[in-house]
Design an enzyme around this catalytic site. Structure first.
Site, short mmCIF file in Angstrom:
data_model
loop_
_atom_site.label_atom_id
_atom_site.label_comp_id
_atom_site.label_asym_id
_atom_site.label_seq_id
_atom_site.Cartn_x
_atom_site.Cartn_y
_atom_site.Cartn_z
CG HIS A 136 2.71 0.45 3.50
ND1 HIS A 136 2.17 -0.80 3.70
CD2 HIS A 136 3.00 0.51 2.16
CE1 HIS A 136 2.10 -1.45 2.55
NE2 HIS A 136 2.62 -0.68 1.59
CB CYS A 179 9.94 22.40 -0.79
SG CYS A 179 8.63 21.23 -0.45
#
Ligand code: APR
Length: 279
Positions: A136, A179
């Site tokens: 998580h 990116c």
């Protein structure tokens, strides 16, 4: 604080220790319960964060995708939710406890090959564990949602993430310098897919495991809760360490009932005795 003269079930500790000693590849699935003795509340059960606030809706991630800037403004506004701020402050000042250090010891002894933790508090690494997958995420980290690159919160390439007083600046909200995708906290939100690389690591570790010790988790959140069942279905041993019952208790091969700051050190001590006798 925990009651140090808690009566441990010695035969269960002995059986669990023997299982770890016999197991070629043991992993752990860890939940918020291990951090209770570090002063961090759990999510469910008495005093839990979701017990107080209710479980978050599943559209937090959708909100982020729609408007990363407003998500970041709320994320950076510590006053947005006092209960969450208290939770964050408990994590910030928390230090590992005997349960975390017991897992470091088992890893060093070669009796624990990997940990999959649901906790975002960074306490496994602070304690010295090396082989850990944070399913998580980790609240001290940032992550690009496109290429999954991660940075420490204090080390983002374009500097500290602060809203510019004159509206959106080229550094806010943070975008990935590699990116160009939006960057968020590494903590996985409700409704957010588990990062691909993280999930692949969990499945690989589960496929190798011949024993899993499930520590301090209510075993109610998937896919994490599926790993113990998959491992047992494949012939592995399922050990549960928890003061309370969970949906896994009925199928557990061995149950270590009690606070893990007590049961895990007892497990380490017993594994050490078995190893000494086997020499
Ligand atoms: N030692 C060990 N376990 C304990 C202790 C203790 N001292 N005290 C409580 N526990 C156990 C409880 O019995 C319960 O089973 O810890 C567990 C905590 O359960 P949750 O609060 O549901 O936490 P967790 O299982 O880690 O939640 C899974 O849900 O909301 C998401 O992302 C969040 O990672 C979290 C996931």
């Amino acid at each position: 604080m925990i009651n140090d003269n808690f009566n441990i079930d010695e035969s269960a500790v002995q059986a669990a220790a023997q299982s770890l000693f016999n197991s070629p590849y043991t992993i752990a699935l860890v939940g918020a319960g291990i951090s209770v003795e570090s002063g961090i509340p759990t999510f469910r059960g008495p005093g839990g964060l979701w017990t107080k606030l209710g479980e978050p809706s599943g559209n937090g991630y959708e909100d982020f995708l729609k408007n990363p800037e407003s998500w970041w403004l709320q994320n950076l506004d510590q006053q947005a939710d006092p209960e969450r701020t208290k939770f964050r402050e408990a994590i910030d000042k928390a230090t590992p406890n005997k349960g975390h250090y017991a897992l470091v010891d088992l890893e060093k002894m070669g009796e624990l090959q990997h940990q999959i933790t649901q906790n975002v508090d960074d306490l496994h690494f602070k304690a010295g564990s090396k082989s850990v997958t944070e399913i998580h995420g980790n609240r001290t980290m940032l992550r690009c949602i496109g290429c999954e690159t991660r940075w420490h919160r204090s080390g983002f390439p374009t500097g500290e993430i602060v809203p510019s007083i004159t509206g959106p600046s080229n550094n806010f909200p943070p975008m990935c310098p590699d990116c160009g995708s939006p960057v968020k906290s590494d903590t996985v939100m409700f409704g957010e897919p588990i990062p691909r690389g993280t999930l692949d690591s969990c499945f690989l570790q589960s496929s190798k495991a011949t024993c899993i010790i499930v520590i301090g988790t209510s075993a109610t959140v998937y896919p994490a809760a599926s790993f113990p069942q998959d491992i047992q279905a494949a012939g592995g041993i399922l050990i549960e360490a928890n003061p309370n019952e969970t949906p896994l208790t009925g199928i557990a091969d061995i149950t270590l009932r009690g606070p893990t700051a007590i049961t895990l050190p007892a497990l380490v001590e017993t594994v050490n005795l078995i190893k000494a006798e086997s020499r």
